[in-house]
Motif scaffolding. Structure first.
Motif, short mmCIF file in Angstrom:
data_model
loop_
_atom_site.label_atom_id
_atom_site.label_comp_id
_atom_site.label_asym_id
_atom_site.label_seq_id
_atom_site.Cartn_x
_atom_site.Cartn_y
_atom_site.Cartn_z
N ARG A 1 -55.37 12.39 -0.76
CA ARG A 1 -55.91 11.11 -0.29
C ARG A 1 -55.49 10.95 1.18
NH1 ARG A 1 -55.40 7.14 -5.59
NH2 ARG A 1 -55.83 5.56 -4.01
N GLU B 1 -53.57 20.87 0.15
CA GLU B 1 -53.79 19.45 0.42
C GLU B 1 -55.17 19.20 1.01
OE1 GLU B 1 -49.00 18.97 0.96
OE2 GLU B 1 -50.28 19.18 2.73
N LEU C 1 -50.21 6.23 -7.84
CA LEU C 1 -50.48 6.17 -6.41
C LEU C 1 -50.72 4.76 -5.92
CD1 LEU C 1 -52.77 9.32 -5.97
CD2 LEU C 1 -50.39 9.06 -5.22
N GLU C 2 -51.07 3.88 -6.82
CA GLU C 2 -51.30 2.48 -6.42
C GLU C 2 -50.08 1.60 -6.69
OE1 GLU C 2 -54.88 1.35 -8.43
OE2 GLU C 2 -56.16 2.64 -7.18
N GLU D 1 -55.64 7.54 3.43
CA GLU D 1 -54.55 6.62 3.11
C GLU D 1 -53.22 7.16 3.63
OE1 GLU D 1 -55.24 4.85 -1.14
OE2 GLU D 1 -56.39 6.70 -0.93
N PHE D 2 -53.04 8.47 3.48
CA PHE D 2 -51.81 9.09 4.01
C PHE D 2 -51.68 8.85 5.51
CE2 PHE D 2 -50.63 12.96 6.43
CZ PHE D 2 -49.26 12.85 6.31
N ARG E 1 -52.45 9.16 -12.60
CA ARG E 1 -52.34 9.47 -11.17
C ARG E 1 -52.73 8.26 -10.33
NH1 ARG E 1 -55.73 14.40 -9.61
NH2 ARG E 1 -54.04 15.44 -10.70
N ARG E 2 -53.84 7.63 -10.68
CA ARG E 2 -54.31 6.48 -9.91
C ARG E 2 -53.29 5.35 -9.99
NH1 ARG E 2 -58.87 6.50 -11.84
NH2 ARG E 2 -58.57 5.04 -13.58
N GLU F 1 -61.29 15.12 -3.64
CA GLU F 1 -61.15 13.66 -3.74
C GLU F 1 -62.34 12.96 -3.09
OE1 GLU F 1 -59.23 10.06 -4.74
OE2 GLU F 1 -58.67 12.10 -5.29
N HIS G 1 -49.57 10.46 -1.41
CA HIS G 1 -50.99 10.48 -1.09
C HIS G 1 -51.39 11.80 -0.42
CE1 HIS G 1 -50.57 6.22 -1.95
NE2 HIS G 1 -51.88 6.16 -2.05
N ALA H 1 -51.75 14.43 -3.05
CA ALA H 1 -52.90 14.19 -3.91
C ALA H 1 -54.23 14.37 -3.18
CB ALA H 1 -52.83 12.77 -4.49
N GLY I 1 -46.14 8.17 2.86
CA GLY I 1 -47.43 8.75 2.51
C GLY I 1 -47.36 10.07 1.77
#
Length: 426
Positions: free
Chosen positions: A242, A99, A124-125, A245-246, A120-121, A106, A237, A240, A234
């Motif tokens: 991110r 991670e 995740l959105e 954001e997590f 993926r985007r 990322e 995220h 991934a 989270g």
């Protein structure tokens, strides 16, 4: 290794959330992890094994290679199932290393052209945001209820759109359970207050599992608190990379549950694993104290004396990766199911090998997920059981999809479904 760019000696990682050198150096390259790795089993390639991926991460940390699309592709193919952690005699924290490295890729914008970044985007959105997911789910319920789904699947009209076809094939029968009340009192003397995480996908696709979880907790003597303001934990995220954001999502979850509950209960293995990682990723924001209160539903119920009646069924049990490897919860679900009078519980060969779901992996890497899903269903078929239980919504969807594809009549259920079916109401 010739396709990897040589570094100049300085680490390819920046100092923000860099993977631990101690963790990377803990790997002694013994190879015990290799048979436990799904991608190594399928591909047989060293760089698609835990040992190979750690070699790449350590080489980047030591400046021997840079962060390249080739390195990114080997990490993208990893399911993050953490089976290697269970096997590892040296205690390598592979999940956290993966991670952290994904976070570096990322942040530095390193992408592999072979990976499906658009899907993926989009996932995740969409999936982690109930306000965005709810309208989509309304349309999907209409799609199923109208008979359009049967028409679409029967006609094969989605064949030219492989990604869309893969997503549509994963759809379970949409749950229509009513939203849970914010407070459900314990039956009998209260043991304390249990906060129930309803999840994102779980609250819409498997709302009935949440309702049964609350009912079982109440029967076990817990006052159940269901904060209405809770959003995503989270987990997607985090996996991934991110990480900012997590952390934002994790902070909001901790604020919503606060100190008003004694335990935070989850019935989704991926969510529970992420919640228990808050202590690592948010060490100065209350993460360790919060993580210490997190329990999988099986960990809570196994300590109770539920009044269970007879249920004459033969059930196979699949270990969800983030339950057995991430949370180290293996015995509790089995013990609970064996308490049901009349129920015969069967183990699956390679039960703790990933089924290929892995969050959104089966959407972004459908070819690998297809191979693993078929392997899992074949192992279930070998047991002769017509019911399989698993403690994660992604596993339920993945196994059900491939059972349909392979012509196996199989009920795919969460363990709480069976416990609730057997529960004797006072």
């Amino acid at each position: 290794m010739s396709t990897l760019t040589a570094g100049a000696g300085a680490s390819a990682f920046d100092t923000t959330d860099a993977p631990s050198m101690e963790g990377l150096r803990a790997c002694v390259h013994c190879g015990i992890c290799l048979p436990q790795c799904p991608t190594y089993r399928v591909l047989g390639q060293e760089m698609d094994s835990p040992r190979g991926r750690i070699y790449l991460m350590r080489a980047a940390a030591e400046g021997r290679i840079g962060l390249t699309p080739v390195l990114a592709r080997h990490l993208d193919l990893c399911l993050g199932c953490r089976g290697c952690e269970t096997a590892c005699p040296s205690g390598v924290p592979f999940g956290q290393l993966l991670e952290a490295t994904r976070g570096q890729l990322e942040r530095q914008g390193v992408r592999s052209p072979e990976s499906d970044h658009a899907t993926r985007r989009w996932a995740l959105e969409t999936f982690p945001y109930p306000a965005r997911l709810a309208p989509l789910l309304w349309g999907l319920r209409l799609y199923q209820a109208s008979g359009l789904q049967a028409l679409v699947r029967g006609s094969g009209m989605l064949a030219p759109w492989k990604r869309l076809k893969a997503m549509e094939a994963m759809l379970p029968a949409m749950s229509s359970a009513a939203p849970l009340p914010e407070y459900i009192p314990a039956r009998g003397r209260s043991r304390g207050r249990a906060g129930l995480l309803t999840g994102c996908v779980q609250r819409f696709f498997y709302a009935d599992v949440n309702a049964r979880t609350a009912r079982l907790l109440s029967a076990a003597g817990w006052d159940v608190v269901v904060p209405q303001a809770q959003d995503c934990c989270g987990a997607l995220h985090l996996h991934a990379g991110r990480l900012d954001e997590f952390r934002g999502m994790a902070s909001r979850i901790m604020a919503v549950f606060g100190e008003v509950v004694d335990v935070v209960v989850t019935n989704a293995a991926g969510c529970g694993s992420a919640l228990k990682e808050y202590g690592h990723w948010l060490p100065d924001e209350g993460g360790p104290a919060f993580a210490a209160r997190v329990r999988d539903i099986s960990e809570v119920l196994v300590e109770s004396d539920l009044p269970l009646g007879e249920l004459r069924e033969t059930v196979a049990y699949h270990d969800a990766c983030h339950l057995v490897h991430g949370q180290k919860v293996r015995a509790q679900p089995r013990e609970l199911l064996r308490r049901i009078p009349g129920l015969t519980l069967l183990d699956i060969k390679d039960s703790d090998l990933c089924c290929g779901s892995a969050g959104i992996y089966n959407l972004t890497e459908p070819a690998m997920a297809e191979k693993l899903g078929r392997m899992k269903v074949e192992r279930i078929r070998e047991t002769g059981a017509r019911i399989v239980a698993a403690g994660n919504p992604g596993c339920l969807m993945q196994i059900a999809k491939h059972a349909r594809d392979m012509g196996l009549e199989l009920q795919v259920v969460h363990p709480v479904d069976l416990l609730a079916r057997a529960l004797r109401d006072a």
